[in-house]
Every structure is written in C-alpha cells, then in structure tokens.
Design an enzyme around this catalytic site. Sequence first.
Site, mmCIF file in Angstrom:
data_model
loop_
_atom_site.group_PDB
_atom_site.id
_atom_site.type_symbol
_atom_site.label_atom_id
_atom_site.label_comp_id
_atom_site.label_asym_id
_atom_site.label_seq_id
_atom_site.Cartn_x
_atom_site.Cartn_y
_atom_site.Cartn_z
ATOM 1 N N TRP A 180 0.835 -1.199 0.000
ATOM 2 C CA TRP A 180 0.000 0.000 0.000
ATOM 3 C C TRP A 180 0.876 1.258 0.000
ATOM 4 O O TRP A 180 0.683 2.164 0.811
ATOM 5 C CB TRP A 180 -0.923 -0.009 1.219
ATOM 6 C CG TRP A 180 -1.953 -1.088 1.144
ATOM 7 C CD1 TRP A 180 -2.979 -1.153 0.252
ATOM 8 C CD2 TRP A 180 -2.081 -2.231 1.973
ATOM 9 N NE1 TRP A 180 -3.727 -2.272 0.469
ATOM 10 C CE2 TRP A 180 -3.207 -2.957 1.527
ATOM 11 C CE3 TRP A 180 -1.362 -2.726 3.054
ATOM 12 C CZ2 TRP A 180 -3.618 -4.147 2.120
ATOM 13 C CZ3 TRP A 180 -1.784 -3.907 3.642
ATOM 14 C CH2 TRP A 180 -2.898 -4.606 3.167
ATOM 15 N N ARG A 218 -3.058 5.361 -4.313
ATOM 16 C CA ARG A 218 -1.868 4.508 -4.249
ATOM 17 C C ARG A 218 -0.824 4.951 -5.253
ATOM 18 O O ARG A 218 -1.155 5.524 -6.290
ATOM 19 C CB ARG A 218 -2.230 3.046 -4.531
ATOM 20 C CG ARG A 218 -3.013 2.463 -3.391
ATOM 21 C CD ARG A 218 -3.234 0.990 -3.515
ATOM 22 N NE ARG A 218 -4.265 0.628 -2.544
ATOM 23 C CZ ARG A 218 -4.747 -0.580 -2.389
ATOM 24 N NH1 ARG A 218 -4.287 -1.579 -3.124
ATOM 25 N NH2 ARG A 218 -5.676 -0.819 -1.494
ATOM 26 N N ALA A 243 -14.825 -8.244 7.940
ATOM 27 C CA ALA A 243 -14.633 -6.986 7.216
ATOM 28 C C ALA A 243 -14.317 -7.335 5.771
ATOM 29 O O ALA A 243 -13.851 -8.442 5.476
ATOM 30 C CB ALA A 243 -13.482 -6.197 7.826
ATOM 31 N N HIS A 267 -6.510 2.783 1.576
ATOM 32 C CA HIS A 267 -7.716 1.941 1.568
ATOM 33 C C HIS A 267 -8.732 2.556 2.514
ATOM 34 O O HIS A 267 -8.417 3.492 3.265
ATOM 35 C CB HIS A 267 -7.391 0.482 1.939
ATOM 36 C CG HIS A 267 -6.535 0.304 3.164
ATOM 37 N ND1 HIS A 267 -6.183 -0.918 3.657
ATOM 38 C CD2 HIS A 267 -5.965 1.205 4.013
ATOM 39 C CE1 HIS A 267 -5.426 -0.773 4.732
ATOM 40 N NE2 HIS A 267 -5.292 0.510 4.957
ATOM 41 N N VAL A 301 -6.938 -8.950 9.248
ATOM 42 C CA VAL A 301 -7.946 -10.010 9.369
ATOM 43 C C VAL A 301 -7.268 -11.366 9.598
ATOM 44 O O VAL A 301 -6.125 -11.561 9.206
ATOM 45 C CB VAL A 301 -8.848 -10.096 8.088
ATOM 46 C CG1 VAL A 301 -9.847 -8.966 8.042
ATOM 47 C CG2 VAL A 301 -8.019 -10.164 6.825
ATOM 48 N N GLN A 321 -13.151 2.546 -3.076
ATOM 49 C CA GLN A 321 -13.373 1.273 -2.387
ATOM 50 C C GLN A 321 -14.669 1.351 -1.592
ATOM 51 O O GLN A 321 -15.163 2.447 -1.300
ATOM 52 C CB GLN A 321 -12.222 0.978 -1.416
ATOM 53 C CG GLN A 321 -10.970 0.466 -2.106
ATOM 54 C CD GLN A 321 -9.943 -0.084 -1.126
ATOM 55 O OE1 GLN A 321 -9.970 0.215 0.066
ATOM 56 N NE2 GLN A 321 -9.020 -0.888 -1.639
HETATM 57 C C1 FA5 Z 1 -7.344 -3.720 0.558
HETATM 58 O O1 FA5 Z 1 -7.254 -2.533 0.228
HETATM 59 C C2 FA5 Z 1 -7.908 -4.100 1.883
HETATM 60 N N1 FA5 Z 1 -8.058 -2.934 2.698
HETATM 61 C C3 FA5 Z 1 -9.232 -4.804 1.657
HETATM 62 C C4 FA5 Z 1 -9.751 -5.523 2.861
HETATM 63 C C5 FA5 Z 1 -10.631 -4.876 3.727
HETATM 64 C C6 FA5 Z 1 -9.338 -6.816 3.155
HETATM 65 C C7 FA5 Z 1 -11.095 -5.526 4.850
HETATM 66 C C8 FA5 Z 1 -9.782 -7.457 4.269
HETATM 67 C C9 FA5 Z 1 -10.678 -6.830 5.113
HETATM 68 P P1 FA5 Z 1 -6.520 -4.624 -1.735
HETATM 69 O O2 FA5 Z 1 -5.258 -3.881 -1.789
HETATM 70 O O3 FA5 Z 1 -6.504 -5.998 -2.302
HETATM 71 O O4 FA5 Z 1 -7.065 -4.744 -0.244
HETATM 72 O O5 FA5 Z 1 -7.633 -3.767 -2.479
HETATM 73 C C10 FA5 Z 1 -8.990 -4.136 -2.469
HETATM 74 C C11 FA5 Z 1 -9.585 -3.994 -3.874
HETATM 75 O O6 FA5 Z 1 -9.314 -2.706 -4.389
HETATM 76 C C12 FA5 Z 1 -8.977 -4.964 -4.898
HETATM 77 O O7 FA5 Z 1 -9.606 -6.219 -4.854
HETATM 78 C C13 FA5 Z 1 -9.248 -4.263 -6.199
HETATM 79 O O8 FA5 Z 1 -10.559 -4.503 -6.638
HETATM 80 C C14 FA5 Z 1 -9.157 -2.804 -5.802
HETATM 81 N N2 FA5 Z 1 -7.845 -2.210 -6.190
HETATM 82 C C15 FA5 Z 1 -6.654 -2.407 -5.620
HETATM 83 N N3 FA5 Z 1 -5.704 -1.675 -6.233
HETATM 84 C C16 FA5 Z 1 -6.324 -1.001 -7.227
HETATM 85 C C17 FA5 Z 1 -5.892 -0.054 -8.233
HETATM 86 N N4 FA5 Z 1 -4.641 0.365 -8.299
HETATM 87 N N5 FA5 Z 1 -6.799 0.430 -9.082
HETATM 88 C C18 FA5 Z 1 -8.095 0.032 -9.000
HETATM 89 N N6 FA5 Z 1 -8.581 -0.833 -8.096
HETATM 90 C C19 FA5 Z 1 -7.693 -1.344 -7.217
#
Ligand code: FA5
Length: 352
Positions: free
Chosen positions: A156, A209, A320, A183, A266, A223
């Site tokens: 992240w 990001r 979550a 996030h 988690v 998100q």
């Molecule tokens: C998270 O951000 C965690 N906070 C999610 C979470 C919450 C997990 C609560 C458990 C419990 P992640 O980095 O995988 O996880 O991002 C979540 C979603 O955001 C991804 O599945 C994807 O759909 C979206 N995402 C991630 N990076 C990008 C990006 N650069 N551009 C667009 N969508 C993105």
Amino acid sequence: MTSDVIKKLNKIYAEALEEVGKGKLYAQRRVELEIKYLGRKGKLNDVFKEMAVLSDSARKEVGVLANKLKSDLKLQLGQAQLQNKKSATTITFDETIPGARPKIGSLHPITQFLERIMAVFSTLGFEIVEDREVETTVYNFDKLNIAFDHPARDMWDTFYIKIKNKKEKIKNKEESSLVLRTHTSPVQIRAMEKRRPPVRLVVPGRVYRHEATDASHETNFYQLEGLVIDRNISVANMIYVLHTVLKQLFGDKVKIRIRPSFFPFVEPGHEVDMSCIICEQKGCSVCSGTGWLEMLGAGMVHPVVLKNMKVDPDKYSGFAFGMGVDRLIMLYHGINDIRLSYSGDLRFLKQF
Ligand code: FA5
C-alpha cells in the site's frame, strides 16, 4: 452678400438635418450623407468657394459658422446612427424564439453505482459512514496491525504529505505522518471510536496509491469497506452477505468462492472471487480463461484490531471486506479501461 452666404449655409444645414431625420440611419446611409454634405466636394464646402468675394471680417464670420455647422452635422449623424443601433437591438430581440437548450449533466457512473450498491447494503441494515481521505499513518497502518517495518506496507505504497507547520505534527507516535489513505480500512477504527457492537456499516470512498497505471490500475480509485461486529459472527455470515450483495448487483446466477489470502488486519484472510458473468464460466479474456473474477479482500477482524477498537475479542467477533468499486463498475457496464472513468471525456460520460 454675407447674409446670402449665411442663409445658404443655414439652408443646407436644415436640408441635411431633414435627410438625417428621414428613416433609419444605417452605416452606409451615414457615409453617403457625410460625403454629400461634409465631403471635400460636399454641399457645405461648396459654399466656401463663394467666400472669395467677401471681406476679410465677413469671411471670418462665415468660416466660423460653416465649421460650427459641419461639426454639428457630424454630431447629429453620429447620434442618429447610435439611436438606430439601439432600436435595432430592441427590435431584433424576440422572446418567442426558443432559447439555446442548456446541456444537462448526469451523475458520474461511479456515483450512480455507489448509490446502487449502498441501496443494497441499506436493505441489509448496514449504516453508511464516510471519513477523511487524508489520514495519519497510525490509522492507515498501525492500528490495522501493520507494523512500521512490516513488508505489508509495501503493498500500500502511497503519497506522503509533508507537514509544514511543526505544531500540527501528530504526537501519539514518533514515526506518524500524513498520507492519502491507501484503503478505506482505517475508517473501521475511526467508526468504532464512536460506536459499540453490534455494528453493521459500509464505507464508500476514494483511496490513493503509488501505482503505475494500466487498464485495471489507477492511482486513485474507490473502495467500499464493510464491517460487521457482533456476538457469534462467523465466516458463514460473511459469505452470506457478500453472496447476497453480488447476486443483487449481477444477477441470481452469480456464484462466489473464497480463497485464503493475507491482510494483516484479518485472520483468517480471504480473497473473494465471483463467477465470470461475461462468459458464464466458459473462459474468456476478462477472467483469463479461469471462469472466476477476483472481486475483493475480506476476512474475520483480527483480535489485535478488535482490541485497537476497544472491543473484547473474547466476547465479540466480526468480519470486514474491501471491494474495489471501479472494477465492479467495469464488469457491470463492460468497460475495458479503468482510466476512462477519470478522463472527463464526455463521449464516455454521456453513455450513463
Ligand atoms: C485492501 O485494500 C484491503 N483494505 C481490503 C480488505 C478490507 C481486506 C477488509 C480485508 C478486510 P486490496 O489492496 O486488495 O485490499 O484492495 C482491495 C480492492 O481494491 C482490490 O480487490 C481491487 O478490486 C481494488 N484495487 C486495488 N488496487 C487497485 C488499483 N490500483 N486500481 C483500481 N482498483 C484497485
């Protein structure tokens, strides 16, 4: 003799005024009258020829009068044309002509989709919570069980904000600084500072990001975080809620599967996949031939995080999840590049 010339001048002046007053004085007519009366060979200048026979004093008297009449006439011509322009504007304004239709905008596809998805969660009894986009590293990482030196922070990577005024520096942790939140998960902690279980809430919002952008990655995107805490909450509840929501959005045929994954906040952690709605699991380029699409991260809230929320992990449990809203929208509308949503291109926006 002098009086004859003066009479003649006054007569020409009166004649000129009469012509000026006749009808509308458009630009071309004004030029014609100027040439006729004031021009080098115009009527008023003609009279000057007759002045040769006059005495010096008489010539001076007539000259002064002629010049005065010339400048008066010029003034009259100018005013008459101005008057005409004014009345022309009044006359050409016709209030019965239909106006230019204003361009009516519409809600952005992301806003439209968020409203849709939040309506689904509302029917399941979820509260909608919003919070800040500029977050401290304490909430974005530490309180979510992501230690300062944990490699999970690399996942992240984001934009750090310099604090100019030292007085504003956050005091509760030495290494704390401000970031654009990576996030929506920090809102889990913020929301629980004002609530006690049982809670059921969703958090829509923009996150940031440090990414190299491509068709499915943006540097800012949306998100939707979800948090449920109560007694006896299990993975089964999580699966039920997520499946219900995805079915409401994409249709009853949708199947889901969960795979083990790692998120420090988690335990256990999951990736949730949805059956590919494009090819109905026959295999296509969108699902890379697998029949499944990765939709979101999820899991049971880590006991450390529950403690950070001042919730007793021996009494309560919770789940979550964090959905990537933009990717859901891409699938929902068949959009092949995430960047289109942020391009401001009307050809794209007018389709929604
Ligand atoms: C998270 O951000 C965690 N906070 C999610 C979470 C919450 C997990 C609560 C458990 C419990 P992640 O980095 O995988 O996880 O991002 C979540 C979603 O955001 C991804 O599945 C994807 O759909 C979206 N995402 C991630 N990076 C990008 C990006 N650069 N551009 C667009 N969508 C993105």
